[in-house]
Design a protein around this motif. Structure first.
Motif, PDB file in Angstrom:
ATOM      1  N   THR A   1       8.488   1.594  -7.420  1.00 21.24           N
ATOM      2  CA  THR A   1       7.192   2.233  -7.191  1.00 21.24           C
ATOM      3  C   THR A   1       7.094   2.789  -5.777  1.00 21.24           C
ATOM      4  O   THR A   1       6.594   3.902  -5.557  1.00 21.24           O
ATOM      5  CB  THR A   1       6.053   1.224  -7.447  1.00 21.24           C
ATOM      6  N   ILE A   2       7.582   2.021  -4.807  1.00 14.37           N
ATOM      7  CA  ILE A   2       7.551   2.465  -3.409  1.00 14.37           C
ATOM      8  C   ILE A   2       8.444   3.694  -3.216  1.00 14.37           C
ATOM      9  O   ILE A   2       8.055   4.663  -2.554  1.00 14.37           O
ATOM     10  CB  ILE A   2       7.995   1.320  -2.473  1.00 14.37           C
TER      11      ILE A   2
ATOM     12  N   SER B   1       7.780  -2.739   5.005  1.00 17.90           N
ATOM     13  CA  SER B   1       7.275  -4.092   4.739  1.00 17.90           C
ATOM     14  C   SER B   1       8.077  -4.779   3.635  1.00 17.90           C
ATOM     15  O   SER B   1       8.407  -5.965   3.751  1.00 17.90           O
ATOM     16  CB  SER B   1       5.795  -4.048   4.338  1.00 17.90           C
ATOM     17  N   PHE B   2       8.379  -4.037   2.568  1.00 14.84           N
ATOM     18  CA  PHE B   2       9.144  -4.614   1.464  1.00 14.84           C
ATOM     19  C   PHE B   2      10.503  -5.104   1.959  1.00 14.84           C
ATOM     20  O   PHE B   2      10.901  -6.245   1.681  1.00 14.84           O
ATOM     21  CB  PHE B   2       9.348  -3.583   0.352  1.00 14.84           C
ATOM     22  N   CYS B   3      11.235  -4.251   2.675  1.00  8.94           N
ATOM     23  CA  CYS B   3      12.576  -4.611   3.142  1.00  8.94           C
ATOM     24  C   CYS B   3      12.523  -5.806   4.086  1.00  8.94           C
ATOM     25  O   CYS B   3      13.315  -6.745   3.966  1.00  8.94           O
ATOM     26  CB  CYS B   3      13.233  -3.425   3.844  1.00  8.94           C
ATOM     27  N   ARG B   4      11.582  -5.754   5.008  1.00 15.76           N
ATOM     28  CA  ARG B   4      11.465  -6.837   5.992  1.00 15.76           C
ATOM     29  C   ARG B   4      11.121  -8.161   5.307  1.00 15.76           C
ATOM     30  O   ARG B   4      11.754  -9.187   5.574  1.00 15.76           O
ATOM     31  CB  ARG B   4      10.384  -6.475   7.015  1.00 15.76           C
ATOM     32  N   ASN B   5      10.121  -8.138   4.425  1.00 16.99           N
ATOM     33  CA  ASN B   5       9.706  -9.365   3.743  1.00 16.99           C
ATOM     34  C   ASN B   5      10.825  -9.934   2.882  1.00 16.99           C
ATOM     35  O   ASN B   5      11.013 -11.156   2.813  1.00 16.99           O
ATOM     36  CB  ASN B   5       8.477  -9.100   2.868  1.00 16.99           C
TER      37      ASN B   5
ATOM     38  N   ASP C   1       0.841  -1.185   0.000  1.00 21.01           N
ATOM     39  CA  ASP C   1       0.000   0.000   0.000  1.00 21.01           C
ATOM     40  C   ASP C   1       0.883   1.244   0.000  1.00 21.01           C
ATOM     41  O   ASP C   1       1.386   1.661   1.052  1.00 21.01           O
ATOM     42  CB  ASP C   1      -0.908  -0.020   1.237  1.00 21.01           C
ATOM     43  N   VAL C   2       1.073   1.852  -1.179  1.00 18.16           N
ATOM     44  CA  VAL C   2       1.982   2.985  -1.287  1.00 18.16           C
ATOM     45  C   VAL C   2       1.366   4.286  -0.783  1.00 18.16           C
ATOM     46  O   VAL C   2       2.036   5.323  -0.765  1.00 18.16           O
ATOM     47  CB  VAL C   2       2.494   3.170  -2.740  1.00 18.16           C
ATOM     48  N   SER C   3       0.096   4.257  -0.369  1.00 16.33           N
ATOM     49  CA  SER C   3      -0.461   5.457   0.265  1.00 16.33           C
ATOM     50  C   SER C   3       0.241   5.717   1.601  1.00 16.33           C
ATOM     51  O   SER C   3       0.294   6.851   2.076  1.00 16.33           O
ATOM     52  CB  SER C   3      -1.972   5.317   0.477  1.00 16.33           C
TER      53      SER C   3
END
Length: 202
Positions: A138-139, A92-96, A82-84
């Motif tokens: 995108t993020i 979240s991206f880095c952690r995942n 959710d880029v909002s």
């Protein structure tokens, strides 16, 4: 269930088990020896199956190699952020990514080898690693638009972040002492490292 149906189900289960044995053996060997340093015979010996079974289920070494990355394709292509909430998405991206990198370290090791060697197999692996790069791009764009981070070049930021996240903590040559941190702790440290490097506004 009819006897014929029972036999058919049992055979399907056996085939699934054999395919998994072959894939696990190939993953281990490709990770430690590389694609070119691994033969079909070595995969068969490691999996304790005959050469005929590799041909029957996969048709050859290249197809075994390609099949290994199906879980990675599914994971990265289906990930949603959710880029909002740009910083939340980045966290979240880095952690995942770090947790997946630790859990599937052999697959990421193989992917790193292929990228470093600029191998001829990279073309068929585009749908493995490009989705995660595009997600991060995108993020990062959303972060800059929302003014939650600052960077001079999105391409430099993208490469430095992915380089940090893909770095192997499993390499015994570089890590002479055993790591005491849990995967979750390592993921949090990676998030802090990335955020500090990007001068995030938290």
């Amino acid at each position: 269930m009819r006897q014929f149906d029972k036999r058919e189900v049992a055979q399907k289960e056996k085939n699934k088990e054999v395919k998994e044995q072959i894939l696990q053996a190939a993953k281990s060997l490709f990770s430690s020896r590389g694609y070119d340093g691994t033969t079909v015979r070595q995969i068969c010996d490691e999996a304790n199956v005959s050469l005929a079974l590799v041909s029957y289920h996969f048709g050859g070494k290249e197809n075994v190699f390609n099949a290994l990355f199906e879980p990675l394709r599914d994971t990265f292509m289906n990930a949603q952020y959710d880029v909002s909430d740009s910083l939340g998405a980045l966290r979240s991206f880095c952690r995942n990514f770090v947790l997946y990198r630790i859990h599937e370290h052999e697959l990421i090791d193989i992917l790193q080898q292929e990228i470093v060697m600029n191998s001829p197999r990279l073309e068929m692996l585009k749908d493995v690693f490009l989705p995660s790069w595009e997600q991060l791009r995108t993020i990062l764009q959303a972060c800059q638009e929302q003014q939650t981070i600052h960077y001079e070049s999105i391409d430099v930021a993208l490469n430095l972040i992915m380089g940090s996240l893909m770095y192997s903590l499993n390499n015994p040559f570089l890590n002479r002492s055993s790591l005491q941190s849990t995967p979750e702790q390592i993921a949090e440290l990676a998030v802090h490292f990335v955020f500090n490097g990007l001068h995030t506004k938290q």
